[in-house]
Design a protein around this motif. Sequence first.
Motif, mmCIF file in Angstrom:
data_model
loop_
_atom_site.group_PDB
_atom_site.id
_atom_site.type_symbol
_atom_site.label_atom_id
_atom_site.label_comp_id
_atom_site.label_asym_id
_atom_site.label_seq_id
_atom_site.Cartn_x
_atom_site.Cartn_y
_atom_site.Cartn_z
ATOM 1 N N VAL A 70 1.408 -4.313 -15.488
ATOM 2 C CA VAL A 70 2.586 -3.649 -16.049
ATOM 3 C C VAL A 70 3.459 -4.625 -16.833
ATOM 4 N N MET A 71 3.808 -5.755 -16.225
ATOM 5 C CA MET A 71 4.736 -6.704 -16.840
ATOM 6 C C MET A 71 4.400 -8.118 -16.364
ATOM 7 N N PRO A 72 4.812 -9.125 -17.127
ATOM 8 C CA PRO A 72 4.609 -10.490 -16.648
ATOM 9 C C PRO A 72 5.503 -10.762 -15.438
ATOM 10 N N CYS A 73 4.950 -11.400 -14.424
ATOM 11 C CA CYS A 73 5.745 -11.702 -13.235
ATOM 12 C C CYS A 73 5.089 -12.803 -12.430
ATOM 13 N N ARG A 74 5.907 -13.454 -11.609
ATOM 14 C CA ARG A 74 5.435 -14.506 -10.727
ATOM 15 C C ARG A 74 5.027 -13.890 -9.394
ATOM 16 N N ALA A 75 3.916 -14.365 -8.854
ATOM 17 C CA ALA A 75 3.462 -13.880 -7.553
ATOM 18 C C ALA A 75 4.282 -14.520 -6.443
ATOM 19 N N GLN A 76 4.554 -13.747 -5.410
ATOM 20 C CA GLN A 76 5.299 -14.248 -4.261
ATOM 21 C C GLN A 76 4.421 -14.132 -3.021
ATOM 22 N N THR A 77 4.095 -15.270 -2.435
ATOM 23 C CA THR A 77 3.272 -15.280 -1.232
ATOM 24 C C THR A 77 4.158 -15.305 0.005
ATOM 25 N N ALA A 78 3.598 -14.838 1.093
ATOM 26 C CA ALA A 78 4.288 -14.887 2.388
ATOM 27 C C ALA A 78 3.300 -15.385 3.431
ATOM 28 N N ASP A 79 3.805 -16.096 4.413
ATOM 29 C CA ASP A 79 2.966 -16.679 5.467
ATOM 30 C C ASP A 79 3.478 -16.178 6.812
ATOM 31 N N VAL A 80 2.593 -15.564 7.594
ATOM 32 C CA VAL A 80 3.005 -15.049 8.903
ATOM 33 C C VAL A 80 2.082 -15.602 9.979
ATOM 34 N N PRO A 81 2.631 -15.906 11.151
ATOM 35 C CA PRO A 81 1.795 -16.411 12.246
ATOM 36 C C PRO A 81 0.949 -15.301 12.855
ATOM 37 N N LEU A 82 -0.231 -15.686 13.356
ATOM 38 C CA LEU A 82 -1.134 -14.762 14.034
ATOM 39 C C LEU A 82 -1.418 -15.282 15.435
ATOM 40 N N GLU A 83 -2.143 -14.482 16.175
ATOM 41 C CA GLU A 83 -2.600 -14.875 17.504
ATOM 42 C C GLU A 83 -3.872 -14.099 17.813
ATOM 43 N N ALA A 84 -4.608 -14.541 18.787
ATOM 44 C CA ALA A 84 -5.800 -13.795 19.196
ATOM 45 C C ALA A 84 -5.368 -12.400 19.619
ATOM 46 N N GLY A 85 -6.031 -11.417 19.089
ATOM 47 C CA GLY A 85 -5.687 -10.031 19.389
ATOM 48 C C GLY A 85 -4.857 -9.363 18.316
ATOM 49 N N SER A 86 -4.448 -10.114 17.282
ATOM 50 C CA SER A 86 -3.685 -9.492 16.192
ATOM 51 C C SER A 86 -4.542 -8.466 15.465
ATOM 52 N N VAL A 87 -3.895 -7.415 14.971
ATOM 53 C CA VAL A 87 -4.575 -6.372 14.204
ATOM 54 C C VAL A 87 -3.872 -6.215 12.860
ATOM 55 N N LEU A 88 -4.637 -6.312 11.791
ATOM 56 C CA LEU A 88 -4.135 -6.064 10.439
ATOM 57 C C LEU A 88 -4.646 -4.700 9.998
ATOM 58 N N PHE A 89 -3.715 -3.850 9.583
ATOM 59 C CA PHE A 89 -4.049 -2.471 9.225
ATOM 60 C C PHE A 89 -3.606 -2.243 7.776
ATOM 61 N N LEU A 90 -4.577 -1.957 6.896
ATOM 62 C CA LEU A 90 -4.311 -1.750 5.474
ATOM 63 C C LEU A 90 -4.792 -0.372 5.051
ATOM 64 N N PHE A 91 -4.113 0.201 4.067
ATOM 65 C CA PHE A 91 -4.444 1.575 3.661
ATOM 66 C C PHE A 91 -3.940 1.822 2.242
ATOM 67 N N THR A 92 -4.461 2.883 1.614
ATOM 68 C CA THR A 92 -3.978 3.324 0.314
ATOM 69 C C THR A 92 -3.093 4.551 0.489
ATOM 70 N N ASP A 93 -2.371 4.917 -0.583
ATOM 71 C CA ASP A 93 -1.386 5.996 -0.458
ATOM 72 C C ASP A 93 -2.009 7.372 -0.241
ATOM 73 N N GLY A 94 -3.324 7.481 -0.474
ATOM 74 C CA GLY A 94 -3.975 8.757 -0.168
ATOM 75 C C GLY A 94 -3.925 9.104 1.307
ATOM 76 N N CYS A 95 -3.671 8.113 2.154
ATOM 77 C CA CYS A 95 -3.609 8.346 3.603
ATOM 78 C C CYS A 95 -2.398 9.175 4.010
ATOM 79 N N TYR A 96 -1.353 9.140 3.198
ATOM 80 C CA TYR A 96 -0.138 9.861 3.593
ATOM 81 C C TYR A 96 0.364 10.843 2.541
ATOM 82 N N GLU A 97 -0.305 10.915 1.392
ATOM 83 C CA GLU A 97 0.121 11.863 0.361
ATOM 84 C C GLU A 97 -0.715 13.137 0.435
ATOM 85 N N TRP A 98 -0.712 13.770 1.597
ATOM 86 C CA TRP A 98 -1.376 15.061 1.776
ATOM 87 C C TRP A 98 -0.422 15.993 2.520
ATOM 88 N N GLU A 99 -0.628 17.279 2.335
ATOM 89 C CA GLU A 99 0.313 18.274 2.853
ATOM 90 C C GLU A 99 0.046 18.586 4.325
#
Length: 383
Positions: free
Chosen positions: A296-325
């Motif tokens: 869309v436009m020129p921009c600088r990327a912003q990274t973030a760093d978060v601590p983890l531990e054994a047993g952590s769960v990362l859950f990712l999804f697209t907007d189709g998961c919640y854009e339904w009636e």
Amino acid sequence: MPAGHADATPISVMVVDDSMTFRNYLEEILRDHYQIRACRDGMEAVEAYREARPEICLLDMNMPRMDGLEVIRHVRRVLGDQDLFILVLTSDDTSEQKSEALHLGANDYLVKPFDALELLARVRVAERQVRLTRSLREANTAMSREIEEIARLQRRLLPASSPRHPGIKIQSLYLPSDQASGDYFDYFFLPDGNFRVVMADVSGHGAKAAFIMSMVRTMIRFSGNFESLGGLFELINEQLRLYVGEEGDFVTLFVADIRADFSSMVYVNAGHAPGMLLRRGDSPLMLRPAMPALGVMPCRAQTADVPLEAGSVLFLFTDGCYEWEVAPGEVLGLERFWDRAASFVGRSDHVLDDIFRDLGCAGTPDIRDDVSVLRVQLGLIKS
């Protein structure tokens, strides 16, 4: 057949008139040019139509049992055929009948008596329309085959199983709303031993979205030499702006690099739905976007760093998961999706195939957008 047509397949014409004399007259005019089938009334015409599916119909209006208007109504509204070219032939020159016939779906209108050359000229107009319809149908069929092939290849680009690593367990769900999808997810090990997880959503659907998705995948897959994740995002943004930005296309993208010892994770979210990180004893952490969608436009990327531990769960999804009636005119929405998902995605026994049931849907909802979900579990987590 008139010269200049590449398609040499004969055109089938159905002649419908209760007068044998007139049927014979029409057949005499047309037999050298077309395949003819004659019918004595509307009832016989409907049966002949079901058997042979003619492409042009010369239709008398005033007939016993079923008149011409009833035939038009039956073909268009009951049988649903909008392609049959219907040329109405009648001795009634009233504007009322002409208007009604055209309103019901007739294509042309000719008043008896007429000149044989005029009739032949009108039928040849119908023939051009029929051949154009044939060409469009063939092109659409060929295009559908191409899209099916693109979708097949696209599905092969998505990882099919969890990586062979004792500390990583991944579940994925992919439900394209159309044959070719704009969604993309991936996971793989980097040369430095870190583990990369990707979730992306390309604007739009179909072949164009699938092509853009393949561009993004290639850049992500062959980016092992980049010193930073931010640099990769800036490259993807630059390339998308260069090649597809003027078309109005864009990509939302979430990429997380999980360190080999599972101690932490660095991520960038470019306009994508917020990821969810669950760690034992903590509230779900929302991994929000910190830069706009790419392309869309020129921009600088912003990274973030978060601590983890054994047993952590990362859950990712697209907007189709919640854009339904959930009800007519009522969309589930991100907030409700997030709250409900947070209550079950951390369970070690959760199965992504059941996500819509767990969200409170009796079955798979009417999905109008692509749905992609990843659940990345680092070690075991107890329910």
